[in-house]
Design a protein around this motif. Sequence first.
Motif, PDB file in Angstrom:
ATOM      1  N   SER A 143       0.830  -1.203   0.000  1.00  0.00           N
ATOM      2  CA  SER A 143       0.000   0.000   0.000  1.00  0.00           C
ATOM      3  C   SER A 143       0.863   1.249   0.000  1.00  0.00           C
ATOM      4  CB  SER A 143      -0.911   0.004   1.232  1.00  0.00           C
ATOM      5  OG  SER A 143      -1.610   1.224   1.339  1.00  0.00           O
ATOM      6  N   LEU A 144       1.894   1.250   0.833  1.00  0.00           N
ATOM      7  CA  LEU A 144       2.779   2.407   0.920  1.00  0.00           C
ATOM      8  C   LEU A 144       3.529   2.639  -0.389  1.00  0.00           C
ATOM      9  CD1 LEU A 144       3.942   4.638   2.724  1.00  0.00           C
ATOM     10  CD2 LEU A 144       5.715   3.030   3.429  1.00  0.00           C
ATOM     11  N   LEU A 145       4.007   1.572  -1.016  1.00  0.00           N
ATOM     12  CA  LEU A 145       4.740   1.699  -2.280  1.00  0.00           C
ATOM     13  C   LEU A 145       3.841   2.252  -3.381  1.00  0.00           C
ATOM     14  CD1 LEU A 145       6.771  -1.641  -2.232  1.00  0.00           C
ATOM     15  CD2 LEU A 145       7.660   0.662  -1.852  1.00  0.00           C
ATOM     16  N   LEU A 146       2.618   1.755  -3.463  1.00  0.00           N
ATOM     17  CA  LEU A 146       1.676   2.255  -4.465  1.00  0.00           C
ATOM     18  C   LEU A 146       1.310   3.709  -4.206  1.00  0.00           C
ATOM     19  CD1 LEU A 146      -0.683  -0.849  -4.816  1.00  0.00           C
ATOM     20  CD2 LEU A 146       0.839   0.070  -6.579  1.00  0.00           C
ATOM     21  N   GLU A 147       1.167   4.051  -2.928  1.00  0.00           N
ATOM     22  CA  GLU A 147       0.858   5.433  -2.579  1.00  0.00           C
ATOM     23  C   GLU A 147       1.987   6.357  -2.995  1.00  0.00           C
ATOM     24  OE1 GLU A 147      -1.342   7.135   1.157  1.00  0.00           O
ATOM     25  OE2 GLU A 147       0.789   6.977   1.666  1.00  0.00           O
ATOM     26  N   ILE A 170      -3.707   3.463  -9.516  1.00  0.00           N
ATOM     27  CA  ILE A 170      -2.554   3.150  -8.663  1.00  0.00           C
ATOM     28  C   ILE A 170      -2.843   3.544  -7.215  1.00  0.00           C
ATOM     29  CG2 ILE A 170      -0.142   3.732  -8.171  1.00  0.00           C
ATOM     30  CD1 ILE A 170       0.202   4.177 -11.215  1.00  0.00           C
ATOM     31  N   SER A 171      -3.356   4.759  -7.034  1.00  0.00           N
ATOM     32  CA  SER A 171      -3.655   5.241  -5.687  1.00  0.00           C
ATOM     33  C   SER A 171      -4.790   4.437  -5.049  1.00  0.00           C
ATOM     34  CB  SER A 171      -4.021   6.731  -5.725  1.00  0.00           C
ATOM     35  OG  SER A 171      -2.926   7.496  -6.179  1.00  0.00           O
ATOM     36  N   ALA A 172      -5.787   4.072  -5.872  1.00  0.00           N
ATOM     37  CA  ALA A 172      -6.875   3.234  -5.361  1.00  0.00           C
ATOM     38  C   ALA A 172      -6.335   1.866  -4.961  1.00  0.00           C
ATOM     39  CB  ALA A 172      -7.966   3.092  -6.420  1.00  0.00           C
ATOM     40  N   GLY A 173      -5.394   1.360  -5.758  1.00  0.00           N
ATOM     41  CA  GLY A 173      -4.767   0.081  -5.433  1.00  0.00           C
ATOM     42  C   GLY A 173      -4.059   0.122  -4.095  1.00  0.00           C
ATOM     43  N   SER A 174      -3.482   1.276  -3.753  1.00  0.00           N
ATOM     44  CA  SER A 174      -2.797   1.385  -2.467  1.00  0.00           C
ATOM     45  C   SER A 174      -3.790   1.261  -1.307  1.00  0.00           C
ATOM     46  CB  SER A 174      -2.044   2.722  -2.374  1.00  0.00           C
ATOM     47  OG  SER A 174      -2.917   3.795  -2.149  1.00  0.00           O
ATOM     48  N   LYS A 175      -4.972   1.827  -1.490  1.00  0.00           N
ATOM     49  CA  LYS A 175      -5.993   1.737  -0.439  1.00  0.00           C
ATOM     50  C   LYS A 175      -6.511   0.304  -0.298  1.00  0.00           C
ATOM     51  CE  LYS A 175      -5.589   6.201  -0.546  1.00  0.00           C
ATOM     52  NZ  LYS A 175      -4.667   6.890   0.366  1.00  0.00           N
ATOM     53  N   PHE A 176      -6.725  -0.361  -1.444  1.00  0.00           N
ATOM     54  CA  PHE A 176      -7.201  -1.740  -1.393  1.00  0.00           C
ATOM     55  C   PHE A 176      -6.144  -2.675  -0.790  1.00  0.00           C
ATOM     56  CE2 PHE A 176     -10.358  -0.412  -4.655  1.00  0.00           C
ATOM     57  CZ  PHE A 176     -11.494  -0.862  -3.995  1.00  0.00           C
ATOM     58  N   ALA A 177      -4.869  -2.372  -1.052  1.00  0.00           N
ATOM     59  CA  ALA A 177      -3.799  -3.180  -0.454  1.00  0.00           C
ATOM     60  C   ALA A 177      -3.822  -3.051   1.061  1.00  0.00           C
ATOM     61  CB  ALA A 177      -2.440  -2.738  -1.004  1.00  0.00           C
ATOM     62  N   GLN A 178      -4.067  -1.824   1.564  1.00  0.00           N
ATOM     63  CA  GLN A 178      -4.161  -1.627   3.009  1.00  0.00           C
ATOM     64  C   GLN A 178      -5.396  -2.321   3.572  1.00  0.00           C
ATOM     65  OE1 GLN A 178      -1.988  -0.095   5.381  1.00  0.00           O
ATOM     66  NE2 GLN A 178      -3.447  -1.295   6.556  1.00  0.00           N
ATOM     67  N   LEU A 179      -6.501  -2.241   2.840  1.00  0.00           N
ATOM     68  CA  LEU A 179      -7.724  -2.920   3.284  1.00  0.00           C
ATOM     69  C   LEU A 179      -7.514  -4.430   3.354  1.00  0.00           C
ATOM     70  CD1 LEU A 179     -10.403  -0.893   1.285  1.00  0.00           C
ATOM     71  CD2 LEU A 179     -10.304  -1.111   3.769  1.00  0.00           C
ATOM     72  N   PHE A 219      -9.416  12.679  -6.606  1.00  0.00           N
ATOM     73  CA  PHE A 219      -9.675  13.087  -5.230  1.00  0.00           C
ATOM     74  C   PHE A 219     -10.979  12.513  -4.689  1.00  0.00           C
ATOM     75  CE2 PHE A 219      -6.738  16.834  -5.986  1.00  0.00           C
ATOM     76  CZ  PHE A 219      -5.763  16.365  -5.112  1.00  0.00           C
ATOM     77  N   VAL A 220     -12.001  12.441  -5.535  1.00  0.00           N
ATOM     78  CA  VAL A 220     -13.283  11.874  -5.094  1.00  0.00           C
ATOM     79  C   VAL A 220     -13.108  10.397  -4.739  1.00  0.00           C
ATOM     80  CG1 VAL A 220     -15.614  11.244  -5.826  1.00  0.00           C
ATOM     81  CG2 VAL A 220     -14.702  13.522  -6.376  1.00  0.00           C
ATOM     82  N   VAL A 221     -12.443   9.644  -5.616  1.00  0.00           N
ATOM     83  CA  VAL A 221     -12.213   8.221  -5.371  1.00  0.00           C
ATOM     84  C   VAL A 221     -11.362   8.020  -4.122  1.00  0.00           C
ATOM     85  CG1 VAL A 221     -11.125   6.128  -6.269  1.00  0.00           C
ATOM     86  CG2 VAL A 221     -12.478   7.581  -7.790  1.00  0.00           C
ATOM     87  N   MET A 222     -10.292   8.822  -3.983  1.00  0.00           N
ATOM     88  CA  MET A 222      -9.416   8.705  -2.818  1.00  0.00           C
ATOM     89  C   MET A 222     -10.154   9.027  -1.523  1.00  0.00           C
ATOM     90  SD  MET A 222      -6.614   7.567  -3.923  1.00  0.00           S
ATOM     91  CE  MET A 222      -7.684   6.765  -5.123  1.00  0.00           C
TER      92      MET A 222
END
Length: 211
Positions: free
Chosen positions: A42-46, A125-134, A178-181
């Motif tokens: 998650s951190l790497l994708l972010e 990519i940023s959405a992927g970082s959130k899903f990785a954390q989830l 920004f909306v998705v994030m």
Amino acid sequence: MESHELLHIANFTTLFVCMVLKFPQIFLLMRAKSTKGVSLNSLLLELIGYLVFVTYQMYYDYPPPTYLEYPILIAQDAMLLLLILHYNGDLRQSFGYAFVFIVGWKLITVQKWIIDLAMSLCTFISAGSKFAQLQCLWRTKDSNQVSALSWSLAIYTTLTRIYTTVMTTGDTQVLVRFVVMGLLNIWVLATVLHYRKKDGSNSSSSTKKED
């Protein structure tokens, strides 16, 4: 209050919040000396998302107040990355990550179509970082090392950036990002609080059984 004053306040408060956004998470990791529940992927994708986003904004000469917080967030994420690698015993890998990020950052500005493509993928990519954390939270069912305060601050910054984007550039790609994030940040925070509440309930139950 006039719109330009609100815009100034939104930019200022976003920059101020981002200056300390990751510190609760950094201090929590340093105190726990454990990365359980915190996703390295998650951190790497972010980090990739931040680098692409700030590079895109600079490439097209967008107003600096709309992206000044990103170099600060990148620096804080770099600190988090070093801490995670340290506590996982993989600190040597930091040199490889640094090399890849620097080379990638240079490559995306070689041609206009590359930076445009990178930005179009930035949201995913940023959405992927959130899903990785989830996924990490769902797998470990432990959020004690994940800072709810950092995620709460992240929600605030995405909301203010939705406003500043509408009021300045009006860039659709940036606005959608920004909306998705914002929605995904809310989801992660809710998950963190859910498992923290669950952990508290389990602790209470254990104490009652011992009594």
